[in-house]
Design a protein around this motif. Structure first.
Motif, PDB file in Angstrom:
ATOM      1  N   ALA A   6       0.828  -1.209   0.000  1.00 16.52           N
ATOM      2  CA  ALA A   6       0.000   0.000   0.000  1.00 16.52           C
ATOM      3  C   ALA A   6       0.861   1.257   0.000  1.00 16.52           C
ATOM      4  O   ALA A   6       0.527   2.260  -0.658  1.00 16.52           O
ATOM      5  CB  ALA A   6      -0.928  -0.009   1.218  1.00 16.52           C
ATOM      6  N   ALA A   7       1.982   1.228   0.709  1.00 21.61           N
ATOM      7  CA  ALA A   7       2.881   2.380   0.752  1.00 21.61           C
ATOM      8  C   ALA A   7       3.500   2.629  -0.622  1.00 21.61           C
ATOM      9  O   ALA A   7       3.655   3.785  -1.050  1.00 21.61           O
ATOM     10  CB  ALA A   7       3.963   2.155   1.801  1.00 21.61           C
ATOM     11  N   TRP A   8       3.852   1.568  -1.320  1.00 21.03           N
ATOM     12  CA  TRP A   8       4.388   1.711  -2.678  1.00 21.03           C
ATOM     13  C   TRP A   8       3.340   2.334  -3.594  1.00 21.03           C
ATOM     14  O   TRP A   8       3.640   3.257  -4.365  1.00 21.03           O
ATOM     15  CB  TRP A   8       4.806   0.349  -3.231  1.00 21.03           C
ATOM     16  N   VAL A   9       2.120   1.821  -3.543  1.00 19.80           N
ATOM     17  CA  VAL A   9       1.050   2.326  -4.407  1.00 19.80           C
ATOM     18  C   VAL A   9       0.782   3.803  -4.116  1.00 19.80           C
ATOM     19  O   VAL A   9       0.600   4.616  -5.033  1.00 19.80           O
ATOM     20  CB  VAL A   9      -0.236   1.486  -4.219  1.00 19.80           C
ATOM     21  N   ALA A  10       0.802   4.163  -2.838  1.00 23.11           N
ATOM     22  CA  ALA A  10       0.570   5.565  -2.454  1.00 23.11           C
ATOM     23  C   ALA A  10       1.672   6.462  -3.010  1.00 23.11           C
ATOM     24  O   ALA A  10       1.410   7.597  -3.456  1.00 23.11           O
ATOM     25  CB  ALA A  10       0.494   5.687  -0.937  1.00 23.11           C
ATOM     26  N   ALA A  11       2.921   5.986  -2.996  1.00 24.06           N
ATOM     27  CA  ALA A  11       4.035   6.779  -3.515  1.00 24.06           C
ATOM     28  C   ALA A  11       3.892   7.006  -5.011  1.00 24.06           C
ATOM     29  O   ALA A  11       4.188   8.097  -5.519  1.00 24.06           O
ATOM     30  CB  ALA A  11       5.354   6.080  -3.210  1.00 24.06           C
ATOM     31  N   VAL A  12       3.435   5.969  -5.720  1.00 24.54           N
ATOM     32  CA  VAL A  12       3.215   6.104  -7.165  1.00 24.54           C
ATOM     33  C   VAL A  12       2.132   7.147  -7.426  1.00 24.54           C
ATOM     34  O   VAL A  12       2.287   8.050  -8.264  1.00 24.54           O
ATOM     35  CB  VAL A  12       2.815   4.749  -7.786  1.00 24.54           C
ATOM     36  N   GLY A  30      12.883  -6.893  -8.573  1.00 27.30           N
ATOM     37  CA  GLY A  30      12.356  -5.728  -9.278  1.00 27.30           C
ATOM     38  C   GLY A  30      11.950  -6.074 -10.698  1.00 27.30           C
ATOM     39  O   GLY A  30      10.866  -5.681 -11.165  1.00 27.30           O
ATOM     40  N   ASP A  31      12.798  -6.826 -11.393  1.00 24.62           N
ATOM     41  CA  ASP A  31      12.470  -7.243 -12.764  1.00 24.62           C
ATOM     42  C   ASP A  31      11.227  -8.121 -12.794  1.00 24.62           C
ATOM     43  O   ASP A  31      10.383  -8.001 -13.692  1.00 24.62           O
ATOM     44  CB  ASP A  31      13.646  -8.004 -13.374  1.00 24.62           C
ATOM     45  N   MET A  32      11.116  -9.011 -11.805  1.00 26.76           N
ATOM     46  CA  MET A  32       9.979  -9.931 -11.766  1.00 26.76           C
ATOM     47  C   MET A  32       8.664  -9.183 -11.575  1.00 26.76           C
ATOM     48  O   MET A  32       7.626  -9.577 -12.095  1.00 26.76           O
ATOM     49  CB  MET A  32      10.190 -10.950 -10.638  1.00 26.76           C
ATOM     50  N   PHE A  33       8.711  -8.077 -10.810  1.00 21.25           N
ATOM     51  CA  PHE A  33       7.500  -7.299 -10.589  1.00 21.25           C
ATOM     52  C   PHE A  33       6.920  -6.784 -11.906  1.00 21.25           C
ATOM     53  O   PHE A  33       5.710  -6.687 -12.061  1.00 21.25           O
ATOM     54  CB  PHE A  33       7.790  -6.108  -9.666  1.00 21.25           C
ATOM     55  N   VAL A  34       7.800  -6.448 -12.841  1.00 20.52           N
ATOM     56  CA  VAL A  34       7.353  -5.922 -14.133  1.00 20.52           C
ATOM     57  C   VAL A  34       7.018  -7.062 -15.096  1.00 20.52           C
ATOM     58  O   VAL A  34       6.033  -6.998 -15.842  1.00 20.52           O
ATOM     59  CB  VAL A  34       8.426  -5.004 -14.745  1.00 20.52           C
ATOM     60  N   ASP A  35       7.842  -8.108 -15.097  1.00 23.60           N
ATOM     61  CA  ASP A  35       7.691  -9.198 -16.069  1.00 23.60           C
ATOM     62  C   ASP A  35       6.485 -10.091 -15.786  1.00 23.60           C
ATOM     63  O   ASP A  35       5.924 -10.684 -16.712  1.00 23.60           O
ATOM     64  CB  ASP A  35       8.950 -10.066 -16.096  1.00 23.60           C
ATOM     65  N   ASP A  36       6.099 -10.210 -14.515  1.00 21.14           N
ATOM     66  CA  ASP A  36       5.019 -11.116 -14.132  1.00 21.14           C
ATOM     67  C   ASP A  36       3.732 -10.325 -13.903  1.00 21.14           C
ATOM     68  O   ASP A  36       3.679  -9.476 -13.012  1.00 21.14           O
ATOM     69  CB  ASP A  36       5.407 -11.879 -12.860  1.00 21.14           C
ATOM     70  N   ALA A  56      -0.352  -6.487 -11.134  1.00 24.20           N
ATOM     71  CA  ALA A  56      -1.683  -6.284 -10.557  1.00 24.20           C
ATOM     72  C   ALA A  56      -1.583  -5.927  -9.076  1.00 24.20           C
ATOM     73  O   ALA A  56      -2.379  -5.139  -8.558  1.00 24.20           O
ATOM     74  CB  ALA A  56      -2.520  -7.542 -10.742  1.00 24.20           C
ATOM     75  N   MET A  57      -0.617  -6.477  -8.388  1.00 27.44           N
ATOM     76  CA  MET A  57      -0.441  -6.187  -6.964  1.00 27.44           C
ATOM     77  C   MET A  57      -0.175  -4.706  -6.745  1.00 27.44           C
ATOM     78  O   MET A  57      -0.636  -4.119  -5.758  1.00 27.44           O
ATOM     79  CB  MET A  57       0.725  -7.026  -6.402  1.00 27.44           C
ATOM     80  N   TYR A  58       0.588  -4.096  -7.674  1.00 25.32           N
ATOM     81  CA  TYR A  58       0.915  -2.681  -7.550  1.00 25.32           C
ATOM     82  C   TYR A  58       0.010  -1.815  -8.434  1.00 25.32           C
ATOM     83  O   TYR A  58       0.410  -0.770  -8.916  1.00 25.32           O
ATOM     84  CB  TYR A  58       2.385  -2.458  -7.885  1.00 25.32           C
ATOM     85  N   ASP A  59      -1.196  -2.284  -8.651  1.00 22.54           N
ATOM     86  CA  ASP A  59      -2.263  -1.602  -9.395  1.00 22.54           C
ATOM     87  C   ASP A  59      -2.129  -1.744 -10.903  1.00 22.54           C
ATOM     88  O   ASP A  59      -3.109  -2.033 -11.586  1.00 22.54           O
ATOM     89  CB  ASP A  59      -2.360  -0.122  -9.025  1.00 22.54           C
ATOM     90  N   ASP A  60      -0.945  -1.524 -11.443  1.00 21.02           N
ATOM     91  CA  ASP A  60      -0.770  -1.658 -12.890  1.00 21.02           C
ATOM     92  C   ASP A  60       0.722  -1.766 -13.208  1.00 21.02           C
ATOM     93  O   ASP A  60       1.567  -1.760 -12.308  1.00 21.02           O
ATOM     94  CB  ASP A  60      -1.397  -0.487 -13.644  1.00 21.02           C
ATOM     95  N   GLY A  64       2.903   1.037 -11.871  1.00 19.62           N
ATOM     96  CA  GLY A  64       3.241   0.906 -10.461  1.00 19.62           C
ATOM     97  C   GLY A  64       4.368  -0.084 -10.249  1.00 19.62           C
ATOM     98  O   GLY A  64       5.306   0.163  -9.471  1.00 19.62           O
ATOM     99  N   ALA A  65       4.296  -1.221 -10.948  1.00 18.11           N
ATOM    100  CA  ALA A  65       5.345  -2.232 -10.830  1.00 18.11           C
ATOM    101  C   ALA A  65       6.679  -1.685 -11.353  1.00 18.11           C
ATOM    102  O   ALA A  65       7.746  -1.964 -10.787  1.00 18.11           O
ATOM    103  CB  ALA A  65       4.953  -3.483 -11.598  1.00 18.11           C
ATOM    104  N   THR A  66       6.624  -0.898 -12.418  1.00 19.62           N
ATOM    105  CA  THR A  66       7.839  -0.305 -12.976  1.00 19.62           C
ATOM    106  C   THR A  66       8.463   0.670 -11.990  1.00 19.62           C
ATOM    107  O   THR A  66       9.703   0.729 -11.830  1.00 19.62           O
ATOM    108  CB  THR A  66       7.520   0.415 -14.294  1.00 19.62           C
ATOM    109  N   PHE A  67       7.637   1.454 -11.308  1.00 17.71           N
ATOM    110  CA  PHE A  67       8.126   2.386 -10.296  1.00 17.71           C
ATOM    111  C   PHE A  67       8.872   1.633  -9.196  1.00 17.71           C
ATOM    112  O   PHE A  67       9.984   2.022  -8.798  1.00 17.71           O
ATOM    113  CB  PHE A  67       6.939   3.156  -9.702  1.00 17.71           C
TER     114      PHE A  67
END
Length: 252
Positions: free
Chosen positions: A166-172, A218-224, A229-233, A236-239
């Motif tokens: 949630a903190a990551w999503v808020a920062a984005v 970090g790479d997996m967050f974008v590739d998967d 979806a966990m980081y909204d889109d 968000g995952a790229t951030f």
């Protein structure tokens, strides 16, 4: 030291008839037969019986057991193999006990035993990825650590994880830069979160592999897509990826 057939049967929890049958089929002959016809067994014979009983408990038939014993060159190697098999069986049973205990605790708490990842395991869903990236040891140690937690401890850990996401999503959403002080503090928090998981390079203090792990995650967050979806889109995952990469490059 020797035991009579009756003494050995009693100590082994089997019958004298079973021992006589093992003798007839050549699986376990007595170390000697007395003038009175009594069968006697020395420690070597008892050790062989121990191995026979172990293999029987593992579900092997007598012909298969006889084949294993006949092909062995070194009895010590055979014992080592049995220790390994027993340890594997022990680990399997311990995992089952933990699973059933968690189910019991969940039912007592009035929640569904299979809710979300709480009883499925910390990283069971990503077992293949964990093993391919960081090895079987990392998966097994962290998985055992997760299943060793009580239901309340699992809930607390999951809440901490949800708070971090949630903190990551808020920062984005706030428009922060991945290299901003706030984003880098979140990256530090993320790495600290990882260091609490036994088996990971971060937990073991391996700096080089920790950097590799943080970059890989970090790479997996974008590739998967599951993580995007966990980081909204994907943005968000790229951030999160860029923030973790920056942290690994400049602060680890």
């Amino acid at each position: 030291m020797e035991w009579t057939i009756q003494e050995l049967a009693a100590r082994a929890g089997i019958t004298s008839r079973t021992l006589r049958h093992y003798d007839r089929v050549g699986l376990l002959v007595p170390s000697r037969v007395g003038a009175n016809g009594y069968r006697y067994y020395n420690p070597t014979a008892v050790a062989r019986l121990q191995r026979i009983l172990l293999m029987r408990r593992l579900g092997m038939g007598l012909p298969a057991i006889a084949e294993v014993l006949a092909e062995e060159v070194d009895a010590l190697d055979g014992l080592r193999a049995h220790i390994a098999a027993l340890e594997e069986e022990r680990d399997r049973i311990e995992r089952q006990v933990r699973s059933v205990r968690h189910t019991l605790e969940a039912l007592q708490a009035g929640v569904e035993p299979r809710m979300d990842v709480m009883l499925a395991g910390f990283n069971d869903l990503y077992k293949d990825e964990v093993i391919s990236r960081w090895g079987e040891h990392a998966f097994q140690v962290s998985n055992d650590w997760w299943h060793g937690k009580s239901l309340d401890q699992q809930r607390a850990w999951k809440q901490d994880t949800d708070d971090l996401v949630a903190a990551w999503v808020a920062a984005v959403k706030a428009g922060d830069s991945p290299t901003s002080e706030h984003a880098q503090s979140l990256a530090a928090r993320h790495v600290q979160w990882l260091s609490q998981i036994p088996g990971t390079p971060a937990a073991e203090g391996d700096r080089e592999r920790s950097i590799e792990m943080v970059n890989g995650i970090g790479d997996m967050f974008v590739d998967d897509p599951r993580f995007a979806a966990m980081y909204d889109d994907e943005a968000g995952a790229t951030f999160v990826r860029d923030a973790l990469h920056a942290y690994a490059h400049t602060r680890m």
